[in-house]
Write a protein that holds these residues in place. Structure first.
Motif: not given
Length: 145
Positions: A3-18
C-alpha cells in the motif's frame, strides 16, 4: 499487499493534520515499512528525522530506500548510506534510482520477503475473475453495461 500512503510529514495546517490521521489509521497491522529517503537531501534532521522516529517506533521491519543515487557520485552515496544507517534499527538499506531502475530488483526482493503468504484468491493458473468475453470486448462495450 503493498500500500502506498502519502507518508508522514510534520503537520503544518489542518489539511496535513487530517492527512496524518489517515496515514495513522492505515498503518494498523502492517508487516513492514519502506522508508524512502532522498539521497540528495540532508539526512538526519528535519522531516527525515521526524519520519524516522515514527517509522522505527512501529515495531515492524523497516527497509530504507535511499533514492536518486543516479544524481550522486559514489563517495557521496556511501556517505549518505552511512548517515541513513543511523536513523534506526533497519532490516535492509538499499541505494536505488527510481529513474534508472538501479537497485530496484534487490529492494523488491527484500519487500517480498517481508510479506506473509496469504490465501489463494484464484485457482492455480487463473489470473482474473473477469470472463473472457469481457476481457476482449472493446472498451466502449464495457462502458455500456
Amino acid at each position: 499487499m503493498l500500500t502506498d500512503l502519502p507518508g508522514w510529514q510534520r503537520p503544518i495546517d489542518t489539511l496535513t493534520e487530517r492527512m496524518q490521521d489517515t496515514v495513522d489509521a492505515a498503518i494498523e497491522g502492517v508487516d513492514g515499512v519502506l522508508f524512502v529517503v532522498d539521497a540528495r537531501a540532508r539526512i538526519g534532521a528535519g522531516d527525515p528525522l521526524h519520519i524516522a522516529r515514527r517509522v522505527f517506533g512501529l515495531g515492524v521491519p523497516v527497509i530504507i530506500g535511499l533514492n536518486k543515487i543516479d544524481r550522486l557520485k559514489a563517495g557521496h552515496i556511501a556517505s549518505q548510506m552511512k548517515t541513513a544507517s543511523t536513523l534506526g534499527d533497519f532490516h535492509a538499506l538499499h541505494p536505488v534510482s527510481a529513474k534508472t531502475g538501479d537497485g530496484i530488483d534487490e529492494l523488491r526482493s527484500d519487500l517480498i520477503y517481508l510479506l506473509p503468504e496469504g490465501p489463494m484468491y484464484f485457482e492455480a493458473g487463473q489470473v482474473t475473475d473477469v470472463p473472457v468475453e469481457v476481457q476482449i470486448a472493446p472498451s466502449w462495450c464495457a462502458s455500456r453495461r
